[in-house]
Design a protein around this motif. Sequence first.
Motif, mmCIF file in Angstrom:
data_model
loop_
_atom_site.group_PDB
_atom_site.id
_atom_site.type_symbol
_atom_site.label_atom_id
_atom_site.label_comp_id
_atom_site.label_asym_id
_atom_site.label_seq_id
_atom_site.Cartn_x
_atom_site.Cartn_y
_atom_site.Cartn_z
ATOM 1 N N LEU A 115 61.213 -1.134 -21.507
ATOM 2 C CA LEU A 115 62.581 -1.364 -21.023
ATOM 3 C C LEU A 115 63.496 -1.842 -22.147
ATOM 4 C CD1 LEU A 115 61.855 -3.002 -17.549
ATOM 5 C CD2 LEU A 115 62.481 -0.634 -18.048
ATOM 6 N N LEU A 116 62.944 -2.670 -23.042
ATOM 7 C CA LEU A 116 63.753 -3.141 -24.171
ATOM 8 C C LEU A 116 64.216 -1.971 -25.035
ATOM 9 C CD1 LEU A 116 61.608 -6.230 -25.211
ATOM 10 C CD2 LEU A 116 63.996 -6.335 -24.492
ATOM 11 N N GLY A 117 63.417 -0.912 -25.071
ATOM 12 C CA GLY A 117 63.773 0.244 -25.870
ATOM 13 C C GLY A 117 64.628 1.253 -25.117
ATOM 14 N N LYS A 118 64.729 1.082 -23.807
ATOM 15 C CA LYS A 118 65.490 2.054 -23.012
ATOM 16 C C LYS A 118 66.861 1.544 -22.612
ATOM 17 C CE LYS A 118 62.827 4.848 -19.977
ATOM 18 N NZ LYS A 118 61.946 4.849 -18.782
ATOM 19 N N TYR A 119 67.001 0.226 -22.527
ATOM 20 C CA TYR A 119 68.261 -0.357 -22.067
ATOM 21 C C TYR A 119 68.835 -1.280 -23.127
ATOM 22 C CZ TYR A 119 67.065 1.356 -17.430
ATOM 23 O OH TYR A 119 66.753 2.162 -16.366
ATOM 24 N N ARG A 120 69.915 -0.861 -23.740
ATOM 25 C CA ARG A 120 70.535 -1.715 -24.746
ATOM 26 C C ARG A 120 70.928 -3.052 -24.137
ATOM 27 N NH1 ARG A 120 75.754 0.502 -27.614
ATOM 28 N NH2 ARG A 120 74.290 1.894 -28.629
ATOM 29 N N SER A 121 71.383 -3.010 -22.901
ATOM 30 C CA SER A 121 71.804 -4.252 -22.245
ATOM 31 C C SER A 121 70.685 -5.289 -22.325
ATOM 32 C CB SER A 121 72.174 -3.979 -20.788
ATOM 33 O OG SER A 121 71.127 -3.293 -20.115
ATOM 34 N N LEU A 122 69.497 -4.915 -21.918
ATOM 35 C CA LEU A 122 68.394 -5.875 -21.865
ATOM 36 C C LEU A 122 68.094 -6.438 -23.251
ATOM 37 C CD1 LEU A 122 66.285 -7.199 -20.029
ATOM 38 C CD2 LEU A 122 64.720 -5.372 -20.666
ATOM 39 N N GLN A 123 67.961 -5.546 -24.244
ATOM 40 C CA GLN A 123 67.635 -5.997 -25.591
ATOM 41 C C GLN A 123 68.703 -6.955 -26.136
ATOM 42 O OE1 GLN A 123 64.904 -5.411 -28.111
ATOM 43 N NE2 GLN A 123 66.118 -7.258 -28.448
ATOM 44 N N VAL A 124 69.962 -6.581 -25.984
ATOM 45 C CA VAL A 124 71.031 -7.414 -26.526
ATOM 46 C C VAL A 124 71.113 -8.736 -25.749
ATOM 47 C CG1 VAL A 124 73.537 -7.563 -26.833
ATOM 48 C CG2 VAL A 124 72.338 -5.474 -27.456
ATOM 49 N N GLY A 181 63.309 -7.484 -14.442
ATOM 50 C CA GLY A 181 62.240 -8.328 -13.910
ATOM 51 C C GLY A 181 61.566 -7.663 -12.720
ATOM 52 N N ARG A 182 62.376 -7.135 -11.814
ATOM 53 C CA ARG A 182 61.801 -6.497 -10.627
ATOM 54 C C ARG A 182 61.051 -5.225 -10.997
ATOM 55 N NH1 ARG A 182 66.633 -6.887 -6.096
ATOM 56 N NH2 ARG A 182 66.914 -9.159 -6.175
ATOM 57 N N GLU A 183 61.554 -4.523 -11.992
ATOM 58 C CA GLU A 183 60.869 -3.290 -12.356
ATOM 59 C C GLU A 183 59.511 -3.591 -12.982
ATOM 60 O OE1 GLU A 183 63.030 -0.465 -14.757
ATOM 61 O OE2 GLU A 183 61.831 1.181 -13.959
ATOM 62 N N ILE A 184 59.453 -4.650 -13.783
ATOM 63 C CA ILE A 184 58.164 -5.042 -14.360
ATOM 64 C C ILE A 184 57.200 -5.445 -13.245
ATOM 65 C CG2 ILE A 184 57.008 -6.715 -15.843
ATOM 66 C CD1 ILE A 184 59.616 -6.803 -17.516
ATOM 67 N N LEU A 185 57.718 -6.220 -12.289
ATOM 68 C CA LEU A 185 56.876 -6.654 -11.174
ATOM 69 C C LEU A 185 56.332 -5.453 -10.404
ATOM 70 C CD1 LEU A 185 58.995 -9.685 -9.945
ATOM 71 C CD2 LEU A 185 56.633 -9.802 -10.744
ATOM 72 N N ALA A 186 57.210 -4.501 -10.103
ATOM 73 C CA ALA A 186 56.758 -3.326 -9.355
ATOM 74 C C ALA A 186 55.696 -2.572 -10.149
ATOM 75 C CB ALA A 186 57.939 -2.416 -9.039
ATOM 76 N N ALA A 187 55.887 -2.537 -11.476
ATOM 77 C CA ALA A 187 54.961 -1.781 -12.321
ATOM 78 C C ALA A 187 53.565 -2.393 -12.350
ATOM 79 C CB ALA A 187 55.507 -1.679 -13.743
ATOM 80 N N ILE A 188 53.463 -3.711 -12.121
ATOM 81 C CA ILE A 188 52.116 -4.306 -12.090
ATOM 82 C C ILE A 188 51.590 -4.375 -10.659
ATOM 83 C CG2 ILE A 188 52.406 -5.634 -14.209
ATOM 84 C CD1 ILE A 188 52.838 -8.123 -12.497
ATOM 85 N N GLY A 189 52.366 -3.873 -9.721
ATOM 86 C CA GLY A 189 51.868 -3.801 -8.348
ATOM 87 C C GLY A 189 52.442 -4.833 -7.403
ATOM 88 N N VAL A 190 53.438 -5.592 -7.845
ATOM 89 C CA VAL A 190 54.007 -6.634 -6.994
ATOM 90 C C VAL A 190 55.450 -6.286 -6.640
ATOM 91 C CG1 VAL A 190 54.283 -9.128 -6.697
ATOM 92 C CG2 VAL A 190 52.600 -8.260 -8.306
ATOM 93 N N GLY A 191 55.623 -5.354 -5.731
ATOM 94 C CA GLY A 191 56.962 -4.966 -5.301
ATOM 95 C C GLY A 191 57.419 -5.796 -4.122
ATOM 96 N N GLN A 192 58.704 -5.646 -3.784
ATOM 97 C CA GLN A 192 59.221 -6.380 -2.626
ATOM 98 C C GLN A 192 59.212 -5.451 -1.420
ATOM 99 O OE1 GLN A 192 63.209 -6.384 -1.920
ATOM 100 N NE2 GLN A 192 63.385 -8.401 -0.962
ATOM 101 N N LYS A 193 58.686 -5.957 -0.323
ATOM 102 C CA LYS A 193 58.502 -5.112 0.857
ATOM 103 C C LYS A 193 59.824 -4.537 1.350
ATOM 104 C CE LYS A 193 56.724 -5.252 5.605
ATOM 105 N NZ LYS A 193 57.777 -5.628 6.553
ATOM 106 N N TYR A 194 60.800 -5.390 1.553
ATOM 107 C CA TYR A 194 62.059 -4.950 2.169
ATOM 108 C C TYR A 194 62.667 -3.744 1.443
ATOM 109 C CZ TYR A 194 67.041 -5.169 3.418
ATOM 110 O OH TYR A 194 68.317 -4.848 3.794
ATOM 111 N N SER A 195 62.875 -3.878 0.149
ATOM 112 C CA SER A 195 63.532 -2.795 -0.591
ATOM 113 C C SER A 195 62.662 -1.545 -0.657
ATOM 114 C CB SER A 195 63.869 -3.244 -2.016
ATOM 115 O OG SER A 195 64.819 -4.276 -1.981
#
Lengths: 259, 498
Positions: free
Chosen positions: B62-71, B168-182
């Motif tokens: 994500l740091l390499g894909k989103y300038r916003s996050l890195q900056v 943060g949520r994308e990392i969580l989903a990627a390790i298997g911890v997503g939010q049910k509602y969304s």
Amino acid sequence: MFLTALYACLFYVMTLTLLIGVGLRVIRYARIPSPLVIPTTPAPITRSGVVARMTREVVFFESLFKGSKWTWLFGYLFHFGMLLVLLRHFRYFTQPVWYWVETLQWLGLYAAFAMTLGLAGLLARRFLVDRVRYISAPSDYLMLVLLLAIALSGLAMKYVWHTDIVALKAFMLGVMYFDWQPLPADPMLLIHLSLVLFLMLIFPFSKLLHAPGMFFSPTRNMRDNPREHRHVAPWAEKLGAEKLGAKQPGSAATSRAAD
Amino acid sequence: MAKQEFETPSLKKIPEIPPVRIGAMAHSKPFIAKAEHQEALGYPNELVNNWKQVALDKMEELLGKYRSLQVFMDTCVKCGSCTDKCHYFLGTADPKNMPVARQDLLRNVYRRYFTFAGKYFPKLVGAVDLTEEVVDEWYRYYHQCSECRRCSVYCPFGIDTAEVTMAGREILAAIGVGQKYSNEIIGKVFKIGNNLGLPEPALADTLEGLEEEIEEDIEVPVKLPLDQKGADVLLITPSADFFAEPHVDGLIGYAKVFHQAGISWTLSSHASEAANFGLFIGSYENMQKVAMRIREAALELGVKRIVVGECGHAWRVAYSFWNTLIGPFDFLDPNYPVPQHICEFTYDLIKRGALKLDPSANDDKVLTFHDSCNVSRASRMGDMPGGQFVIPRELIKASCNHFVDMAADTIGEATYCCGGGGGLLTDDLLELRVKGALPRVQALSEVIENHGVTHMAAICAICKSQFSKVLPHYGFGMDMIISVHQLIGDALVFDSTH
Ligand code: SF4
Ligand code: SF4
């Protein structure tokens, strides 16, 4: 002679660290795309509007002013005080001294006090405001202490423990033109120089990166024109491509996510 | 209703910044997505074995894909300007709900693994190891952010915590911890076409029922067409508009406007949802997949224009991201903006004299307007910056005689989120929603007291649902919140010339 050689070499190393370190960071920021249009709106629609917005941020700290008047006041005193003090220091690097540097000398003196006051205010806020205290790591205090020590050691030389300015200038020019001249061995001067060198060293590894970083902030430097211009990051071009039809990448209305 | 297990914050004479109370909201945690909800979105079913490596790899990606996050990870100077700007901090006093502290949950790990200072001097810069406790904190506090961007307005570097929350949520989903509602909701859109899982026959029924209701009410045959090929306009609206109160009155309002303007339009059963929860979980791919149905529907139905109904984050995705995700829209009429907001659409008609409004029809009301966060700070209406503040107010003023704004530092770009945005509009987060609504309700209570305001209009499905739920907790009626297009619909004067 040992001192002279040591400090001259340190100046070279730290200058290189600063330039290369910050340069690498800036290259990284510039290479990473912004895949989506995300300016904080209302945002300018035109490029010149963006330049105006960034200028207001850099020159007036517009957003900080909206957010916290005290932090703005102290932050402003510190940053612009420091800018004037730096400009005043040009008299150690230019021969003959540039005209505008000479005319700035008196102002630079007041600026040193403004800078010190600003730093003291920021440090006090870190201790006194519970929210700011909560978010502060040791490095956040130390950064302010370092800058404060630089300002105070400079002022001490001006008003208490004078140093041989003429010899110092000869040393600085010698460093710049690779013709070393002896460095006056006054303790306060050595402290002042060491602190500045240390600041140069940590610049690319610390939050001081906010200086180059702010120019890359997509929420501030992007235009609000997503309906008019198609904006696609290179890594996103192939996503969903088969559903969008073959002519998707590079179609006339598509602007690459370069800006 | 079961007895409430938390205390509703009290309204003050003047808004207050609370002293920090460490851990005040540490217990708040939404339900974790089940295996089937994760699977539909392409995420692992449960916490993966090598979660730590997967999380760090994802962060690096994500740091390499989103300038916003890195900056944003690098530039924060801990100035504190954002610390008192988040409605969740103001409502809960939990310091981890200060935007910068929320970012720090990710930043401290970023520093530990990706920066020189954090690798060699972790204590000095506050860097921390990635542990299970950290992951748990991420889950809790990245689900106490509604991605409203208020903090980004006040940050000297424009640091937008919403971007960090999404990462943060994308990392969580990627390790298997997503939010049910969304995730459950996104799955429904993939399967059925809308957030509610309302299938085509049920939708057709509902629309028919509404047509009858309108005809009974005003004796004008206003239609709500579905899947009508060759219509001029495709209306994409949040599915809550089909049945929820007060949303449905807004939908009736749009239908009346189309009817009176004599413009043919249609809804689509394939794309019967404007909301795009892919935004909330920070997933470009899922957001694109959800949006793609709209392009497909527009092509299939052969429409010339796309108009979007009242919804905040949906308008952000439509206005700011559609062209990127599902454009170019070269198959639509270039004389109209793509997409166009229903407020822009109606405003345009009013300016051209195509609609007649009688504001005295709403004389029983004194209105104020809640600027929805995503409309205000992540989109625009009209052709000038800030049009998103002007146009809805012009619509309200054209359709009712009594309008007052709330305090200046709570509207426009400074508006407070309703407290339920960003994928938090779920009952397992009720305490957070009630507390997060405090700053808005505080400002509302002031205009009620000083100006006799009776209703608050909004242009967002989430805002409307959220306020009807939380206003009663503060002692106000749930029906105070209404749609802007309800006002328009009620004030419309029908004549036979069309
Ligand atoms: S985006 Fe909104 S909810 Fe999230 S931290 Fe910022 S102010 Fe709070
Ligand atoms: S306002 Fe920006 S720089 Fe200041 S603490 Fe908040 S995020 Fe960091």
